[in-house]
Design an enzyme around this catalytic site. Structure first.
Site, PDB file in Angstrom:
ATOM      1  N   ASP A  53       0.826  -1.217   0.000  1.00 26.69           N
ATOM      2  CA  ASP A  53       0.000   0.000   0.000  1.00 26.69           C
ATOM      3  C   ASP A  53       0.856   1.262   0.000  1.00 26.69           C
ATOM      4  OD1 ASP A  53      -2.442  -1.447   0.077  1.00 26.69           O
ATOM      5  OD2 ASP A  53      -2.153  -1.788   2.218  1.00 26.69           O
ATOM      6  N   ASN A  86       3.935   1.235  22.423  1.00 22.38           N
ATOM      7  CA  ASN A  86       2.706   0.453  22.352  1.00 22.38           C
ATOM      8  C   ASN A  86       2.869  -0.967  22.879  1.00 22.38           C
ATOM      9  OD1 ASN A  86       0.035  -0.471  21.105  1.00 22.38           O
ATOM     10  ND2 ASN A  86       1.511  -1.702  19.948  1.00 22.38           N
ATOM     11  N   TYR A 150       0.443  -6.521  35.221  1.00 23.17           N
ATOM     12  CA  TYR A 150       0.220  -5.664  34.058  1.00 23.17           C
ATOM     13  C   TYR A 150      -0.338  -4.315  34.495  1.00 23.17           C
ATOM     14  CZ  TYR A 150      -2.312  -4.172  29.774  1.00 23.17           C
ATOM     15  OH  TYR A 150      -2.823  -3.483  28.706  1.00 23.17           O
ATOM     16  N   LYS A 154       1.231  -0.572  34.051  1.00 21.60           N
ATOM     17  CA  LYS A 154       0.544   0.493  33.325  1.00 21.60           C
ATOM     18  C   LYS A 154       0.352   1.725  34.217  1.00 21.60           C
ATOM     19  CE  LYS A 154       0.099  -1.591  29.365  1.00 21.60           C
ATOM     20  NZ  LYS A 154       0.888  -1.139  28.199  1.00 21.60           N
TER      21      LYS A 154
END
Length: 259
Positions: A53, A86, A150, A154
């Protein structure tokens, strides 16, 4: 927003994952060169997949907690205009099945990796007095929603983001964090195999009556990385269809009203 990132290099960690691939495509279609980092060899597949693309991808297969490897990868990309932290994993649903070793592993993959990558890009951003870091946290960083290791990582990312914003703002560097709720990605496939209605069950906790789509996370990150957010730094922005606004299920039961 079309083309506003043309000529810029955007480093995206966890690039081979569900949200990561969406981010690569989203920013690539906006004209950016994608510096894709992931520990999985699948990161190399993005070159062909997105290249069809017209998106330019420069992949780096690297363990994000290995300082020298990350610094080498970042240096190979040249100027990095935006870093999107991310990458993230969760392997311990409860404290009861969490061991000291698995706790450290989750903390490393989420919090330590974000710091390591930020540490690698900051010198060049300081030198040119411009740069942008967007961390991808989770609503788990605000509440106890399971996955304790986790969630703790975070929560730490929120604090890290604020520290980056405070200390590096004088160099023209902005740092913000988005907190997604449940996002529709392939990571849910194994849960759906056990319970085909699991996502439908979760939807009742969200005021908008649905879970988050990956492109909705990408759009908020794109805003924070753009000049439109030139005065925004240190912000903590839920992208959660209203989950953290309150407990809608409890509210309905307390008021005996369906709203």
């Amino acid at each position: 927003m079309s083309g506003q990132f043309a000529g810029k290099t955007i480093a995206i960690t966890g690039a081979a994952g569900g949200v990561g691939q969406w981010l690569c495509r989203f920013f690539g279609e906006e004209g950016a060169t994608i510096a894709a980092l992931d520990r999985s060899e699948k990161v190399h597949e993005l070159v062909d997949t997105l290249g069809q693309d017209g998106i330019t991808v420069r992949p780096a297969q690297v363990e994000l907690i290995e300082t020298e490897a990350v610094e080498t990868a970042i240096a190979s990309f040249g100027q990095v205009d935006v870093l999107i932290n991310n990458a993230g994993i969760s392997t311990n649903p409860t404290l009861a099945n969490t061991t000291p070793a698995s706790w450290r592993a989750d903390m490393a993959a989420n919090l330590d990796a974000a710091f390591t990558c930020a540490h690698a890009v900051l010198p060049q951003m300081v030198e040119r007095r411009a740069g942008n870091i967007v961390n991808v946290g989770s609503v788990n960083g605000l509440s106890a929603l399971g996955d304790a290791a986790y969630s703790a990582a975070k929560a730490g990312m929120i604090s890290l983001t604020r520290s980056l914003a405070q200390e590096y703002g004088r160099y023209g560097i902005r740092a913000n964090i988005v907190l997604p709720g449940t996002v529709r990605t392939p990571i849910w496939d194994h849960r759906i195999a056990k319970d085909p209605d699991v996502l439908k069950t979760l939807e009742r906790w969200y005021p908008l009556g649905r879970i988050v789509e990956p492109y909705e996370v990408a759009r908020v990150i794109a805003f924070l990385a753009s000049d439109a957010a030139s005065a925004v730094t240190g912000a903590v922005i839920p992208v959660d269809n209203g989950l953290t606004a309150g407990n809608i299920v409890m509210a309905r039961e307390l008021t005996v009203e369906e709203f």
